[in-house]
Design a protein around this motif. Structure first.
Motif, mmCIF file in Angstrom:
data_model
loop_
_atom_site.group_PDB
_atom_site.id
_atom_site.type_symbol
_atom_site.label_atom_id
_atom_site.label_comp_id
_atom_site.label_asym_id
_atom_site.label_seq_id
_atom_site.Cartn_x
_atom_site.Cartn_y
_atom_site.Cartn_z
ATOM 1 N N TYR A 114 28.358 0.739 -10.356
ATOM 2 C CA TYR A 114 27.199 1.916 -10.667
ATOM 3 C C TYR A 114 25.946 1.535 -10.283
ATOM 4 N N PRO A 115 25.284 2.191 -9.139
ATOM 5 C CA PRO A 115 24.410 1.844 -8.475
ATOM 6 C C PRO A 115 22.887 1.638 -9.250
ATOM 7 N N ALA A 116 22.113 0.553 -9.128
ATOM 8 C CA ALA A 116 21.059 0.061 -9.839
ATOM 9 C C ALA A 116 20.197 1.283 -10.130
ATOM 10 N N TYR A 117 19.624 2.068 -9.195
ATOM 11 C CA TYR A 117 18.525 3.051 -9.607
ATOM 12 C C TYR A 117 19.075 4.205 -10.342
ATOM 13 N N PRO A 118 20.048 4.865 -10.020
ATOM 14 C CA PRO A 118 20.562 5.961 -10.884
ATOM 15 C C PRO A 118 20.725 5.371 -12.222
ATOM 16 N N LYS A 119 21.453 4.123 -12.449
ATOM 17 C CA LYS A 119 21.532 3.650 -13.680
ATOM 18 C C LYS A 119 20.256 3.451 -14.271
ATOM 19 N N TYR A 120 19.241 2.780 -13.597
ATOM 20 C CA TYR A 120 17.731 2.746 -14.301
ATOM 21 C C TYR A 120 17.421 4.070 -14.749
ATOM 22 N N GLU A 121 17.542 4.959 -14.095
ATOM 23 C CA GLU A 121 17.072 6.432 -14.300
ATOM 24 C C GLU A 121 17.827 7.251 -15.367
ATOM 25 N N GLY A 122 19.170 6.504 -15.601
ATOM 26 C CA GLY A 122 20.221 7.344 -16.468
ATOM 27 C C GLY A 122 20.861 8.541 -15.724
ATOM 28 N N TYR A 167 15.385 -0.532 -0.832
ATOM 29 C CA TYR A 167 16.696 -1.197 -1.341
ATOM 30 C C TYR A 167 16.577 -1.311 -2.741
ATOM 31 N N SER A 168 17.805 -1.253 -3.478
ATOM 32 C CA SER A 168 18.127 -1.387 -4.596
ATOM 33 C C SER A 168 19.471 -2.448 -4.828
ATOM 34 N N GLY A 169 19.216 -3.188 -5.984
ATOM 35 C CA GLY A 169 20.268 -4.016 -6.241
ATOM 36 C C GLY A 169 20.111 -4.653 -7.755
ATOM 37 N N PHE A 170 20.509 -5.999 -7.897
ATOM 38 C CA PHE A 170 20.450 -6.634 -9.050
ATOM 39 C C PHE A 170 20.105 -8.177 -8.842
ATOM 40 N N ALA A 204 0.834 -1.238 0.103
ATOM 41 C CA ALA A 204 -0.009 -0.077 0.220
ATOM 42 C C ALA A 204 0.820 1.359 0.035
ATOM 43 N N ASN A 205 2.053 1.217 0.547
ATOM 44 C CA ASN A 205 2.772 2.560 0.667
ATOM 45 C C ASN A 205 4.223 2.268 -0.039
ATOM 46 N N SER A 206 4.183 1.393 -0.826
ATOM 47 C CA SER A 206 5.557 1.315 -1.553
ATOM 48 C C SER A 206 5.541 0.442 -2.992
ATOM 49 N N ASP A 207 6.490 0.580 -3.825
ATOM 50 C CA ASP A 207 6.296 0.113 -5.094
ATOM 51 C C ASP A 207 7.778 -0.469 -5.414
ATOM 52 N N VAL A 208 7.700 -1.837 -6.307
ATOM 53 C CA VAL A 208 8.726 -2.304 -6.522
ATOM 54 C C VAL A 208 8.924 -2.420 -8.115
ATOM 55 N N PHE A 209 10.213 -1.985 -8.606
ATOM 56 C CA PHE A 209 10.350 -1.464 -10.076
ATOM 57 C C PHE A 209 11.758 -2.569 -10.269
ATOM 58 N N VAL A 210 11.495 -3.323 -11.699
ATOM 59 C CA VAL A 210 12.369 -4.204 -12.041
ATOM 60 C C VAL A 210 12.536 -4.037 -13.595
ATOM 61 N N LYS A 211 13.814 -3.925 -13.966
ATOM 62 C CA LYS A 211 14.042 -3.399 -15.126
ATOM 63 C C LYS A 211 15.397 -4.266 -15.960
ATOM 64 N N ARG A 212 15.284 -4.796 -17.024
ATOM 65 C CA ARG A 212 16.028 -5.512 -17.626
ATOM 66 C C ARG A 212 17.263 -4.672 -18.136
ATOM 67 N N LEU A 213 18.540 -5.092 -17.529
ATOM 68 C CA LEU A 213 19.505 -4.162 -18.199
ATOM 69 C C LEU A 213 20.126 -4.821 -19.221
ATOM 70 N N ASN A 214 20.336 -6.209 -19.544
ATOM 71 C CA ASN A 214 20.713 -6.838 -20.623
ATOM 72 C C ASN A 214 20.282 -8.238 -20.338
ATOM 73 N N THR A 215 20.943 -9.316 -21.317
ATOM 74 C CA THR A 215 20.250 -10.415 -21.107
ATOM 75 C C THR A 215 20.500 -11.086 -19.796
ATOM 76 N N ASP A 216 21.458 -10.938 -19.018
ATOM 77 C CA ASP A 216 21.887 -11.486 -17.970
ATOM 78 C C ASP A 216 21.601 -10.841 -16.626
ATOM 79 N N ILE A 217 21.058 -9.889 -16.496
ATOM 80 C CA ILE A 217 20.815 -9.141 -15.303
ATOM 81 C C ILE A 217 19.640 -7.955 -15.274
ATOM 82 N N TYR A 218 18.988 -7.904 -14.234
ATOM 83 C CA TYR A 218 17.816 -7.115 -13.933
ATOM 84 C C TYR A 218 18.324 -6.001 -12.801
#
Length: 236
Positions: free
Chosen positions: A162-170, A53-56, A26-40
């Motif tokens: 490179y941290p996951a979230y800033p990389k995700y957001e460019g 939290y953020s990670g791979f 209710a008070n949070s969201d989880v975002f998953v983005k594919r960075l390449n064929t081997d990692i999200y």
């Protein structure tokens, strides 16, 4: 039993059961983005914008943690940073306690804790309003047996993740960090006093804390403390 040890036990329990079954609440969201064929990249963010939290991941279904993760408290402070391999904690994890300005390091093997380091003190950004003036000894500190300006830069370039979230957001950025090399060549009081993103600050602290011991500065043939200012750039 120290606060950090209690936190590590609680964190280990949560990490083994929480993320693998995580999702939006209710008070949070989880975002998953594919960075390449081997990692999200995975990030959990509260509705007020704070990152939990953020990670791979190596797999999205099921969620399999593989790579560096950073965990934050409900107030936005870093509480733990380290790596997973196939959902198992591996290598060195660093646990922070901002209430006591301290951190502890634990080395994980498969599947158990194989070493626990003593608790160290550090200074938070909130307690360090401006950097400490730097004085130069006759012989400056060394790193990896050579000129620290070149050798430490090489270490940063080879070990920065490179941290996951800033990389995700460019997002790109820069962190200004200060730390002290004591008479034994050990890193003390790493402190961020300039940063455009919290995840960059965390990664900069990790790099400084995990750096192998230095050679101390020398003044009048004696090892002395030396304060160092350093800039770490995050460029995609």
């Amino acid at each position: 039993m120290s606060r950090l040890v209690i936190f590590q036990i609680a964190f280990l329990t949560i990490s083994l059961h929480g993320i693998s079954q995580d999702g939006c609440s209710a008070n949070s969201d989880v975002f998953v983005k594919r960075l390449n064929t081997d990692i999200y990249a995975i990030t959990k963010i509260r509705n007020d914008g704070l990152i939990l939290y953020s990670g791979f991941l190596k797999s999205k279904k099921p969620l399999i943690k593989s790579g560096i993760f950073s965990f934050y408290s409900s107030s936005g402070h870093l509480t733990a940073v380290g790596s997973y391999d196939n959902d198992i904690l591996i290598g060195e994890w660093i646990y922070f306690d901002t209430k006591t300005d301290s951190y502890g390091k634990t080395l994980y093997g498969t599947p158990r804790i194989i070493d626990y380091d003593v608790v160290h003190t550090y200074m938070t950004k909130e307690r360090l309003v401006k950097p400490i003036p730097v004085t130069s000894p006759e012989i400056p500190p060394t790193y990896n047996g050579g000129d620290y300006r070149a050798e430490f830069k090489k270490y940063i370039n080879e070990n920065l993740i490179y941290p996951a979230y800033p990389k995700y957001e460019g997002i790109e950025g820069q962190v200004l960090i200060q730390f002290r090399i004591d008479e034994k060549g050990e890193v003390r009081e790493p402190s961020v006093f300039g940063s455009n993103h919290n995840d960059f600050s965390i990664e900069a602290l990790r790099l400084i804390i995990e750096a192998p011991d230095w050679g101390p500065g020398i003044q009048n043939n004696k090892a002395v403390n030396e304060v160092i200012n350093w800039t770490i750039d995050f460029n995609l």
